[in-house]
Write a protein that holds these residues in place. Structure first.
Motif, PDB file in Angstrom:
ATOM      1  N   LYS A 164       0.844  -1.204   0.000  1.00  0.00           N
ATOM      2  CA  LYS A 164       0.000   0.000   0.000  1.00  0.00           C
ATOM      3  C   LYS A 164       0.879   1.255   0.000  1.00  0.00           C
ATOM      4  N   TRP A 165       1.952   1.226   0.797  1.00  0.00           N
ATOM      5  CA  TRP A 165       2.857   2.388   0.852  1.00  0.00           C
ATOM      6  C   TRP A 165       3.680   2.504  -0.426  1.00  0.00           C
ATOM      7  N   ILE A 166       4.073   1.384  -1.006  1.00  0.00           N
ATOM      8  CA  ILE A 166       4.807   1.420  -2.272  1.00  0.00           C
ATOM      9  C   ILE A 166       3.910   1.963  -3.381  1.00  0.00           C
ATOM     10  N   GLU A 167       2.618   1.673  -3.290  1.00  0.00           N
ATOM     11  CA  GLU A 167       1.687   2.239  -4.279  1.00  0.00           C
ATOM     12  C   GLU A 167       1.729   3.764  -4.233  1.00  0.00           C
ATOM     13  N   LEU A 168       1.875   4.341  -3.044  1.00  0.00           N
ATOM     14  CA  LEU A 168       2.004   5.804  -2.933  1.00  0.00           C
ATOM     15  C   LEU A 168       3.229   6.286  -3.698  1.00  0.00           C
ATOM     16  N   ALA A 169       4.327   5.538  -3.590  1.00  0.00           N
ATOM     17  CA  ALA A 169       5.542   5.894  -4.332  1.00  0.00           C
ATOM     18  C   ALA A 169       5.290   5.793  -5.836  1.00  0.00           C
ATOM     19  N   SER A 170       4.539   4.776  -6.247  1.00  0.00           N
ATOM     20  CA  SER A 170       4.290   4.593  -7.682  1.00  0.00           C
ATOM     21  C   SER A 170       3.431   5.716  -8.253  1.00  0.00           C
ATOM     22  N   LEU A 171       2.650   6.369  -7.423  1.00  0.00           N
ATOM     23  CA  LEU A 171       1.805   7.476  -7.861  1.00  0.00           C
ATOM     24  C   LEU A 171       2.532   8.820  -7.840  1.00  0.00           C
ATOM     25  N   SER A 172       3.722   8.840  -7.258  1.00  0.00           N
ATOM     26  CA  SER A 172       4.487  10.079  -7.092  1.00  0.00           C
ATOM     27  C   SER A 172       5.203  10.468  -8.379  1.00  0.00           C
ATOM     28  N   ALA A 173       5.677  11.710  -8.391  1.00  0.00           N
ATOM     29  CA  ALA A 173       6.400  12.227  -9.556  1.00  0.00           C
ATOM     30  C   ALA A 173       7.664  11.413  -9.819  1.00  0.00           C
ATOM     31  N   GLY A 215      14.265  10.108  -3.435  1.00  0.00           N
ATOM     32  CA  GLY A 215      13.815  10.929  -2.318  1.00  0.00           C
ATOM     33  C   GLY A 215      12.308  11.129  -2.311  1.00  0.00           C
ATOM     34  N   ILE A 216      11.757  11.388  -3.483  1.00  0.00           N
ATOM     35  CA  ILE A 216      10.309  11.573  -3.592  1.00  0.00           C
ATOM     36  C   ILE A 216       9.587  10.293  -3.175  1.00  0.00           C
ATOM     37  N   ALA A 217      10.059   9.159  -3.690  1.00  0.00           N
ATOM     38  CA  ALA A 217       9.408   7.872  -3.406  1.00  0.00           C
ATOM     39  C   ALA A 217       9.496   7.528  -1.919  1.00  0.00           C
ATOM     40  N   MET A 218      10.679   7.703  -1.336  1.00  0.00           N
ATOM     41  CA  MET A 218      10.835   7.343   0.082  1.00  0.00           C
ATOM     42  C   MET A 218       9.994   8.244   0.979  1.00  0.00           C
ATOM     43  N   GLN A 219       9.911   9.523   0.655  1.00  0.00           N
ATOM     44  CA  GLN A 219       9.060  10.426   1.436  1.00  0.00           C
ATOM     45  C   GLN A 219       7.603   9.978   1.335  1.00  0.00           C
ATOM     46  N   SER A 220       7.159   9.593   0.141  1.00  0.00           N
ATOM     47  CA  SER A 220       5.775   9.121  -0.027  1.00  0.00           C
ATOM     48  C   SER A 220       5.523   7.875   0.810  1.00  0.00           C
ATOM     49  N   ILE A 221       6.453   6.919   0.766  1.00  0.00           N
ATOM     50  CA  ILE A 221       6.320   5.687   1.547  1.00  0.00           C
ATOM     51  C   ILE A 221       6.247   6.010   3.032  1.00  0.00           C
ATOM     52  N   LEU A 222       7.138   6.850   3.507  1.00  0.00           N
ATOM     53  CA  LEU A 222       7.178   7.152   4.941  1.00  0.00           C
ATOM     54  C   LEU A 222       5.977   7.970   5.402  1.00  0.00           C
ATOM     55  N   LEU A 223       5.480   8.858   4.562  1.00  0.00           N
ATOM     56  CA  LEU A 223       4.259   9.589   4.934  1.00  0.00           C
ATOM     57  C   LEU A 223       3.081   8.632   5.056  1.00  0.00           C
TER      58      LEU A 223
END
Length: 190
Positions: A28-37, A102-110
């Motif tokens: 679920k958190w990786i999906e957030l990264a996949s949706l990120s810029a 950086g963008i992906a990891m921030q999305s995952i951690l948020l």
């Protein structure tokens, strides 16, 4: 809402090992990264999800935990991460990952913080040994490890004093993180 999430998203280094994280939660958190810029929308990042206790314990000794806490060797048993996400560049897609990591990891951690968990981006990794443990293929380059779990420590933000940005722990084990003020960060252009 976003300011609260960002404020709660600290580099947690001690976790409650009795609270597990499912593979589904990590996805679920990786999906957030996949949706990120993604730079040029190349999307060269891949992720390895690690929840297996045995593999987690094999990865742990290959991680560096807190450079400013020189006499601390990392979390003790019972306080170690219960899961990891390895952030990997797929060189068959692109040799350059720009700032995607950086963008992906921030999305995952948020996402983790929003769900009551937390983590720490770890760049001090014995990458060759961890890559072997994960059986990565030649085109896959390990970039980072995100350590994850239910935080078992208090982290507080405070103002930078005397230009000292080093984080530290007090006698009660509270982790203090100095942050520069907005007025110090913004350059005057007019």
């Amino acid at each position: 809402m976003i300011k609260e999430l960002i404020t709660r998203n600290r580099s947690y280094r001690r976790f409650d090992e009795s609270v597990k994280i499912s593979t589904e939660q990590l996805l679920k958190w990786i999906e957030l990264a996949s949706l990120s810029a993604s730079g040029r929308n190349a999307q060269p990042l891949k992720y390895a999800v690690i929840t297996n206790e045995n593999l987690c314990s094999k990865i742990f000794p290959f991680l560096g935990w807190a450079g400013y806490l020189s006499n601390w060797k990392g979390p003790a048993e019972g306080e170690r991460p219960v899961a990891y996400i390895a952030v990997i560049k797929d060189r068959s897609i692109s040799e350059n990952h720009y700032c995607d990591d950086g963008i992906a990891m921030q999305s995952i951690l948020l996402g983790a913080v929003e769900d009551g968990f937390g983590g720490c981006m770890i760049g001090s990794v014995n990458k060759s040994k961890v890559a072997r443990l994960l059986k990565l293929e030649e085109q896959h380059e390990l970039l980072w490890i995100i350590a994850l779990g239910k935080p078992a420590e208090e982290v507080v933000l405070e103002q930078v004093r005397n230009n000292d940005i080093k984080y530290w722990r007090d006698e009660a084990g509270v982790h203090h993180v100095p942050k520069r003020s907005v007025t110090e960060l913004v350059l005057k252009t007019e």
